[in-house]
Design an enzyme around this catalytic site. Structure first.
Site, short mmCIF file in Angstrom:
data_model
loop_
_atom_site.label_atom_id
_atom_site.label_comp_id
_atom_site.label_asym_id
_atom_site.label_seq_id
_atom_site.Cartn_x
_atom_site.Cartn_y
_atom_site.Cartn_z
N GLY A 246 -26.05 -9.96 -15.25
CA GLY A 246 -25.15 -10.41 -14.65
C GLY A 246 -23.53 -9.99 -14.82
CB CYS A 322 -0.81 -21.89 4.79
SG CYS A 322 -0.20 -20.86 4.72
CE1 TYR A 351 -22.49 -14.20 -9.82
CE2 TYR A 351 -21.78 -13.74 -12.14
CZ TYR A 351 -22.41 -14.54 -11.48
OH TYR A 351 -23.65 -14.44 -11.96
C1 LIG Z 1 -26.97 -15.54 -10.86
C2 LIG Z 1 -28.66 -15.02 -12.27
C3 LIG Z 1 -28.73 -13.72 -12.78
C4 LIG Z 1 -27.43 -13.76 -13.35
O1 LIG Z 1 -27.35 -14.39 -14.00
P1 LIG Z 1 -25.27 -13.95 -15.36
O2 LIG Z 1 -25.03 -15.21 -15.50
O3 LIG Z 1 -24.70 -13.78 -14.42
O4 LIG Z 1 -25.83 -13.10 -16.00
C5 LIG Z 1 -29.60 -14.03 -13.04
N1 LIG Z 1 -30.34 -13.93 -13.34
C6 LIG Z 1 -30.48 -15.47 -11.96
C7 LIG Z 1 -32.44 -15.65 -11.45
C8 LIG Z 1 -30.01 -15.74 -11.74
O5 LIG Z 1 -29.59 -16.07 -10.59
#
Ligand SMILES: *Cc1c(COP(=O)(O)O)cnc(C)c1O
Length: 371
Positions: A246, A322, A351
């Site tokens: 991700g 605040c 994120y």
């Molecule tokens: C969060 C997650 C990802 C992606 O992780 P990154 O660190 O953003 O690459 C992939 N697979 C699962 C199961 C996740 O929970």
């Protein structure tokens, strides 16, 4: 990290005070291309939707990756709307409604417990599933470890036999996502090789080995995990090796920009107070680091009163909330910052908005600009 010219141009055309995320779909596509070139052959590249579920981001990555990884019914709906070629669905607390929606859509399910296997078997007897396993001793260094340590994810490896014996489901492989934000490419390649070896040693002849995501970016520099060691991983014949990053795909395609509303010094610290803050970009507060920014100078100052300004000094970039915790960056040296300038935070495509507490204090959301 300085924003590229087309991002600056987009920011300069926004209504004032500027407060925006800019997502660069060309950068998303080219990043996916780079990742694909470094992965072993054959391998499947899925994008983990939770890093950034913006529909335009998903459309770009759905077309340049092999599929999308989702972790909720909401993400499943988004992934289908984005035209994902293939979807895999994980998560430790799937409801029956989510499971049924996924099964109806032909999605590959990563089951996370023996109980979940029983539930899937009851909902759709005979279905093929992938089993998420939390293996002993499989920890990797990174910001979050999810395996080799106590977590709610996957079945403990001591329960593997019990899981494989659940009637009514066919386990066709394993899901072994282990870490987030790993910066060591050699360690990651070794983890993937070990995951393959382990999967083959279980005796089920796995058709799927999903090694998850976790490729890291270093928020304090321009560095990212070197993916080249992955290309020498040997993939056993008949195994679909799945990667689902991700952060690595989305981080550098996002820019968060917030205009300086005020500049002030109290008790020896200087603050650039922003139209924006941690309710839009929570990551530095959540992880406890200072996210770097660059100052985009805005020279117009149409007002008759003096313009707040400081030069050659460390400033804290703080938000409009605040609470003294609304801090994006502490003590960053600036050559100059003035009210009306815009601070631009790079590497905010993953994120960022998606993990933030948008409704706290009910300020207007940022603009979302797709370039
Ligand atoms: C969060 C997650 C990802 C992606 O992780 P990154 O660190 O953003 O690459 C992939 N697979 C699962 C199961 C996740 O929970």
């Amino acid at each position: 990290m300085r924003p590229p010219e087309h991002v600056v141009e987009a920011l300069r055309s926004l209504p004032r005070p500027v407060c925006a995320y800019v997502y660069d779909t060309v950068a998303l596509r080219s990043r996916a291309e780079v990742v694909r070139q470094r992965l072993p052959v054959p391998a499947s590249l899925m994008y983990a939707v939770k890093a950034n579920g913006n529909p335009s981001v998903l459309a770009a990555l759905a077309s340049s990756c092999d599929g999308l990884e989702v972790a909720s019914g909401g993400e499943l709906t988004l992934a289908r709307a984005a035209g994902a070629k293939r979807i895999v669905f994980g998560g430790p607390a799937k409801t029956d409604a989510e499971l049924v929606a996924a099964l109806d859509a032909g999605v590959q399910i990563n089951a996370e417990s023996v109980h979940e296997l029983h539930r899937i078997a009851a909902l759709r007897p005979g279905v093929e599933v992938v089993l998420r396993v939390n293996r002993a001793g499989a920890a990797l260094s990174g910001s979050h470890s999810m395996t080799g340590t106590s977590t709610p994810f996957g079945v403990d490896s001591s329960l593997l036999r019990a899981a494989l014996a659940v009637p009514g489901v066919r386990i066709i492989g394993f899901h072994l996502h282990a870490v987030s934000n790993n910066l060591d490419g050699h360690a990651h390649a070794a983890f993937v090789e070990e995951a393959l070896r382990w999967s083959l040693s279980t005796g089920i002849n796995p058709r799927v080995v999903n090694v998850g995501g976790g490729f890291g970016v270093d928020y304090l520099s321009d560095a990212s995990m070197d993916l080249t060691p992955l290309s020498s991983v040997r993939v056993p014949p008949g195994v679909d090796l799945i990667f689902e990053p991700g952060r690595y795909l989305a981080a550098d395609a996002g820019w968060y920009a917030a205009e300086v509303i005020d500049v002030k010094t109290t008790h020896g610290r200087t603050f650039a107070v922003l139209r924006g803050g941690t309710h839009h970009f929570r990551l530095p507060a959540a992880w406890g680091y200072d996210h770097p920014f660059t100052v985009l100078p805005v020279d117009e100052w149409p007002h008759p009163y003096p313009r707040p300004s400081v030069s050659d000094t460390p400033v804290d970039a703080v938000g409009e909330l605040c609470t003294p915790r609304d801090v994006l960056c502490r003590g960053r040296h600036v050559s100059r910052v003035r009210a009306g300038d815009v601070l631009v935070f790079g590497r905010t495509g993953a994120y960022g908005w998606d993990i933030s507490h948008h409704d706290f204090l009910r300020h207007d959301p940022p603009d979302f600009v797709i370039v």
